[in-house]
Every structure is written in C-alpha cells, then in structure tokens.
Design an enzyme around this catalytic site. Sequence first.
Site, mmCIF file in Angstrom:
data_model
loop_
_atom_site.group_PDB
_atom_site.id
_atom_site.type_symbol
_atom_site.label_atom_id
_atom_site.label_comp_id
_atom_site.label_asym_id
_atom_site.label_seq_id
_atom_site.Cartn_x
_atom_site.Cartn_y
_atom_site.Cartn_z
ATOM 1 N N SER A 13 -1.226 15.519 -12.091
ATOM 2 C CA SER A 13 -1.643 15.024 -13.404
ATOM 3 C C SER A 13 -1.924 16.237 -14.296
ATOM 4 O O SER A 13 -2.416 17.263 -13.832
ATOM 5 C CB SER A 13 -2.916 14.187 -13.233
ATOM 6 N N ASP A 39 0.821 -1.206 0.000
ATOM 7 C CA ASP A 39 0.000 0.000 0.000
ATOM 8 C C ASP A 39 0.863 1.267 0.000
ATOM 9 O O ASP A 39 1.383 1.669 1.040
ATOM 10 C CB ASP A 39 -0.903 -0.022 1.249
HETATM 11 N N1 LIG Z 1 -5.990 1.652 1.312
HETATM 12 C C1 LIG Z 1 -5.560 0.793 2.415
HETATM 13 C C2 LIG Z 1 -6.504 -0.317 2.665
HETATM 14 C C3 LIG Z 1 -6.315 -1.561 2.090
HETATM 15 C C4 LIG Z 1 -7.223 -2.584 2.344
HETATM 16 C C5 LIG Z 1 -8.288 -2.313 3.160
HETATM 17 C C6 LIG Z 1 -9.231 -3.370 3.483
HETATM 18 C C7 LIG Z 1 -10.335 -3.262 4.277
HETATM 19 C C8 LIG Z 1 -10.900 -4.515 4.284
HETATM 20 C C9 LIG Z 1 -10.142 -5.311 3.503
HETATM 21 O O1 LIG Z 1 -9.099 -4.601 2.999
HETATM 22 N N2 LIG Z 1 -8.487 -1.122 3.705
HETATM 23 C C10 LIG Z 1 -7.614 -0.122 3.455
#
Ligand SMILES: NCc1ccc(-c2ccco2)nc1
Length: 330
Positions: free
Chosen positions: A198, A34
Amino acid sequence: PTGSAETNPQEHDIEYLTPVSIGTPPQVLNLDFDTGSADLWVFSSETSKSAVNGQTIYDPAKSSTAKKMQGYSWQIAYGDDSSARGDVYTDAVTIGGLTVSSQAVEVAKTVSDAFTSDSDLDGLLGLGFSTLNTVEPVQQKTFFEKARPELDAPVFTADLRAGAPGHFNFGFIDPGAYTGNITYAPVDNNIGWWVWTSSGYAVGSGAFTNTSSPSITDTGATLLLLPSSVVEDYYAQVTGSQYDHFLGGYTLPCNGSTPDFSFGVGDSGATITVPGRYIEYAPTSTSGKTCFGGIQADDGIGFSIYGDIALKAAFVVFDAGNMQLGWASK
Ligand SMILES: NCc1ccc(-c2ccco2)nc1
C-alpha cells in the site's frame, strides 16, 4: 468457463458466506471464502457430534462421486487461534455454475470451539496460494488453481458489500461492478498470501501521507489492521475514541461522524476510500453508543491485513495470470 456466486454477510459483516455444491447429488454448504488460506474444509459426517451445532454437514457416503484419499490428512490453525483437522476426499465442487470435477475436500473430524459456536459457517474455501495448503503427505490445490486452466481469464474478483449480498466471480472481470479505473499493484506470492504494497493513506479530507507498507488482502479477515503509527494518527482525529485495554483495541462513538479512511494503491495517486460508518464496526455494549473500531493495529503480524472493512469499499481483482491485485471504487 466462468463462475459467479452471491456471497452473504453474517451479522455485523463479521464474515461472508457463499453457497458451494459438493458431490453427486449436490450437497450445498455455506463456506467462508478466504484469500488468507488455501484449504477447502467442511463440517462433515466425520465431525465429532459434540462439535456440530447447527452447521450443514457434507457426507461423502451420500455422494456417488466422492473418493477417499487414503492416508491423507490435514490440520490448520488460523490467526484468530481457531483450528480444525481431519481426512481428505476428492469430489465434484461447483461454485456459481463453475465445476471442478475432482477437488480435494477436507472433511473435519475435529474443530475448535469458535467454529462450533458459529452455526452459520459450514467450512472454509481457501483462495490463497496452494503453497499454504496443509494436506499431508501431498499438498492439494485450491478450487481456483484447479479451475484456472479452464477459466476465460486467470482471475477471480471479490465484490463484498456492507450489510448486503455481494459476489465472488471466477474467470472474468464484470465491467458493471465498479466505477472509474482498476489500479493494479504487483503481488508477491512467496509466503502464499496475496501480498502487495500500500502506498499511503489519508484521514477524512486531510492530506495524503506517502508511506509504503506490505499488506495482504484477506477476504477471510473481518477488520482492517494497519501499522500502529497510522492507527494512532487516525484515531487522534476521531473525537471520543480511545484505546480500550479490556477489549484490546480502539473504540469510538457510533454516532455517524467518524472520518473516512483512504488508502493508496500504486504510485499514480489512486486511492480507495473506506466510509467512516464502516469503521464504526459493531457496538461494544447493548447501549449501542460505543463501537469497536474497524481499524486496529497490525502489531506483531509483520504486515497489514486488508480485511472485509476495506474490501467492502472496493472491487478487487485477484489476477494470478499477471501476479497483480487490482483495486477499483464502486
Ligand atoms: N481468517 C480465516 C478464518 C475465518 C473464520 C474463522 C472463524 C472462527 C470462528 C468462526 O469463524 N476463523 C478464521
């Protein structure tokens, strides 16, 4: 040294999970890389049992190289209102053959329901700037920032694919992974994200509109969130699209006739084209006739979010050495 790891899309390419080895002997967990955050956290032996639902857990007690950071803790909340919190250990972490011998591994004690429901996701690995890290009393570095001094080059790259495995590479740019040239835009890391500007957009084969908008490149986000003026212009050219107040976003026919969306990088006229079929994101019902749009508005966020819908169409270089972001077609 360098590292190269395969990353795998979950259903509808909602997120991409990459195997990561933690501890000695290695415990392999599938993490969501991420660039929009800077915590490496995992489901663990400390996670409340009711919150674990099929995820693979990291157990520091089974790792001869794990060390607890006494008195350290973390708690994080994401843009989608999911959250997690817990304790901190250091341990060896290996991604695609690249090892950081003492990486802060944040073990979850509690996670929000959304994480419990996602049984494939064993945690997140932040690749944003470490100023975003939530560990207290002392912020901890990301895997990339710990590895950076040893890397052949101070870069990592994302090569996500629609419905197919892609790669996250560390320390090198694979010349075989893209076509044409890589166009770079300067990055402002002041708010901890990979922020760039952008330069504009075009719908289908239409004329390019020059309009600068601050944007972040976020591998941990699913969709492409853009200024409402751009989104309205795009869907005005999509027959059968509409704003669905119940779903809180635009929907469109999933019939394969959706126009492409191109965005500009830099002022040399370089563009990346997102195929219309990527924008037919996922069916909104079992009939499969209507899809939720992969492009939605960034209202209230303060900048656009170039998530996986856009990243699937590009080879992206996160260049911390020169503080720039590179985009190439593939
Ligand atoms: N942008 C960061 C992020 C990544 C995954 C998730 C997530 C929530 C439930 C499953 O996955 N939430 C936030």
